[in-house]
Design an enzyme around this catalytic site. Structure first.
Site, PDB file in Angstrom:
ATOM      1  N   ASP A   1      -7.677   0.360  18.732  1.00 47.45           N
ATOM      2  CA  ASP A   1      -7.242   1.229  17.678  1.00 47.45           C
ATOM      3  C   ASP A   1      -5.610   1.489  17.278  1.00 47.45           C
ATOM      4  OD1 ASP A   1      -6.669   4.025  16.353  1.00 47.45           O
ATOM      5  OD2 ASP A   1      -8.474   4.304  17.271  1.00 47.45           O
ATOM      6  N   LEU A   2      -4.576   1.278  16.757  1.00 45.16           N
ATOM      7  CA  LEU A   2      -3.765   1.138  16.611  1.00 45.16           C
ATOM      8  C   LEU A   2      -3.080   2.382  16.922  1.00 45.16           C
ATOM      9  CD1 LEU A   2      -3.117  -1.266  13.824  1.00 45.16           C
ATOM     10  CD2 LEU A   2      -2.516  -1.704  16.030  1.00 45.16           C
TER      11      LEU A   2
ATOM     12  N   GLY B   1      -5.063   0.182   7.712  1.00 51.93           N
ATOM     13  CA  GLY B   1      -4.993   1.431   7.104  1.00 51.93           C
ATOM     14  C   GLY B   1      -5.995   1.722   5.983  1.00 51.93           C
TER      15      GLY B   1
ATOM     16  N   SER C   1      -7.357   1.848   2.340  1.00 45.60           N
ATOM     17  CA  SER C   1      -6.659   1.140   1.480  1.00 45.60           C
ATOM     18  C   SER C   1      -6.985   1.953   0.192  1.00 45.60           C
ATOM     19  CB  SER C   1      -7.368  -0.412   1.615  1.00 45.60           C
ATOM     20  OG  SER C   1      -8.772  -0.143   1.472  1.00 45.60           O
TER      21      SER C   1
ATOM     22  N   SER D   1       1.962   0.108  -2.144  1.00 50.72           N
ATOM     23  CA  SER D   1       1.581  -0.183  -2.836  1.00 50.72           C
ATOM     24  C   SER D   1       1.861   0.286  -3.816  1.00 50.72           C
ATOM     25  CB  SER D   1       0.032   1.286  -2.213  1.00 50.72           C
ATOM     26  OG  SER D   1      -0.904   0.699  -3.941  1.00 50.72           O
ATOM     27  N   ASN D   2       1.071   0.563  -5.171  1.00 46.03           N
ATOM     28  CA  ASN D   2       1.503   0.419  -6.987  1.00 46.03           C
ATOM     29  C   ASN D   2       1.232   1.860  -6.818  1.00 46.03           C
ATOM     30  OD1 ASN D   2      -1.279   1.176  -9.015  1.00 46.03           O
ATOM     31  ND2 ASN D   2      -1.486  -0.876  -6.951  1.00 46.03           N
TER      32      ASN D   2
ATOM     33  N   TYR E   1      -3.610   9.179  -0.955  1.00 47.49           N
ATOM     34  CA  TYR E   1      -3.584   7.150  -0.732  1.00 47.49           C
ATOM     35  C   TYR E   1      -1.891   6.823  -0.868  1.00 47.49           C
ATOM     36  CZ  TYR E   1      -3.678   2.047  -0.526  1.00 47.49           C
ATOM     37  OH  TYR E   1      -3.111   1.156  -0.793  1.00 47.49           O
TER      38      TYR E   1
ATOM     39  N   LYS F   1       1.651   6.776   1.382  1.00 53.54           N
ATOM     40  CA  LYS F   1       2.736   4.663   1.101  1.00 53.54           C
ATOM     41  C   LYS F   1       4.301   5.112   0.714  1.00 53.54           C
ATOM     42  CE  LYS F   1      -1.222   2.570   1.557  1.00 53.54           C
ATOM     43  NZ  LYS F   1      -0.703   1.162   3.294  1.00 53.54           N
TER      44      LYS F   1
HETATM   45  C1  15L Z   1      -4.295  -0.192  -4.359  1.00 56.46           C
HETATM   46  O1  15L Z   1      -3.279   0.204  -3.466  1.00 56.46           O
HETATM   47  C2  15L Z   1      -5.931  -0.355  -2.899  1.00 56.46           C
HETATM   48  O2  15L Z   1      -6.079  -1.112  -1.212  1.00 56.46           O
HETATM   49  C3  15L Z   1      -6.596  -0.933  -3.514  1.00 56.46           C
HETATM   50  O3  15L Z   1      -8.226  -1.377  -2.892  1.00 56.46           O
HETATM   51  C4  15L Z   1      -6.940  -1.530  -5.079  1.00 56.46           C
HETATM   52  O4  15L Z   1      -6.757  -0.730  -5.686  1.00 56.46           O
HETATM   53  C5  15L Z   1      -5.122  -1.193  -5.641  1.00 56.46           C
HETATM   54  O5  15L Z   1      -4.327  -0.744  -5.252  1.00 56.46           O
HETATM   55  C6  15L Z   1      -5.223  -0.913  -6.996  1.00 56.46           C
HETATM   56  O6  15L Z   1      -4.310  -0.673  -7.742  1.00 56.46           O
HETATM   57  O7  15L Z   1      -6.020  -2.027  -8.032  1.00 56.46           O
END
Ligand code: 15L
Length: 271
Positions: free
Chosen positions: A49-50, A71, A73, A109-110, A134, A138
């Site tokens: 566990d980080l 983490g 996701s 992430s996007n 989520y 980020k």
């Molecule tokens: C992400 O950041 C997620 O971790 C992954 O599960 C996908 O949902 C991806 O983006 C996405 O947008 O397709």
């Protein structure tokens, strides 16, 4: 040779990089939440566990570059996001300070930009528009990269990963967000090998014809994708689009439509 640590090696992206980076001869230490089955005798593995500094110490001792994928996701309840994506990242960065890690590559992430419309085109300096908890985590991670560079001189690269599932794009949205495995590996190698970058962000997608991000402006690490989701456009667009009207309006797709309560904006209406 640089020593590289990879957290989240038990996940989909982690699994692709674990195999790919070792194939390319990178001296890699892989970490998972659960014990990982060795790919070869003597593979350098840790688990745990980080949020626990002792686990972080085992991960980062002697490491030059950390690729941090661990983490939650997907969208999860706030306590889980706080533990896995905020607290654990803080412990990882503090561990990077203790161990003199030179560079942290953060899986952003996007979804930190998911409330932009699918008609918008973004540059690297676009303001964040997270599409949920989520995505918000980020934003925290990218801001941590900024702070640890500014205050502690730890280089940070935020990879704004699109859709990297190790398979072809599945729907119309993924024709814009897709990141092929070959490009993913090139991206990770550039993060390890690039000269001084300070604090930088990179769109983690392939050279998709329908990309929402401006790849032409270039990036600090010299990532130059060669794959393109368009190759599958014919078959993808022949299938019914599984996304609802909200998910088709915003770049975050189903993450944006989750718990969405505002009126759906009319086409062309500025937000
Ligand atoms: C992400 O950041 C997620 O971790 C992954 O599960 C996908 O949902 C991806 O983006 C996405 O947008 O397709």
């Amino acid at each position: 040779m640089k020593k590289v640590a990879l957290s989240g090696a038990g996940g989909i992206v982690g699994g692709i990089l674990r195999r790919g980076l070792q194939r390319k001869g990178v001296d890699l230490r892989c970490a998972g939440w659960q014990p990982l089955e060795p790919l070869h005798p003597g593979e350098d593995l840790v688990h745990g566990d980080l949020r626990d500094p002792a686990v972080v110490d085992r991960l980062l001792a002697g490491v030059d570059v950390l690729i941090h994928l661990a983490g939650s996701s997907v969208e999860r309840p706030l306590p889980e996001i706080i533990d896995n994506n905020l607290r654990a990242l803080y412990e990882v960065y503090e561990g990077a300070r203790r161990h003199g890690v030179k560079r942290v590559v953060f899986a952003s992430s996007n979804h930190a930009f998911g409330m932009y419309r699918t008609t918008d085109r973004l540059k690297l300096d676009a303001p964040f528009r997270p599409d949920g908890l989520y995505g918000l985590s980020k934003v925290w991670g990218e801001a941590m990269a900024r702070m640890y560079w500014d205050k502690h001189g730890i280089e940070g690269i935020s990879l704004r990963i699109g859709t990297a599932m190790g398979q072809p794009p599945e729907n119309a949205r993924q024709l814009s967000t897709w990141l092929g495995s070959e490009d993913l590996l090139q991206l990770a190698m550039r993060c390890i090998e690039a000269g001084p970058v300070g604090c930088a962000a990179v769109w983690g997608i392939s050279a998709n014809t329908r990309a929402w991000y401006d790849l032409a402006e270039g990036n600090a690490i010299g990532y130059a994708p060669v794959e393109n989701a368009e190759r599958w456009a014919g078959e993808v667009l022949a299938r019914p689009d599984p996304l609802d009207a909200i998910a088709r309006t915003f770049q975050g797709g189903s993450f944006a439509s989750h718990d969405y309560t505002a009126p759906l904006p009319a086409a062309g209406e500025r937000a």
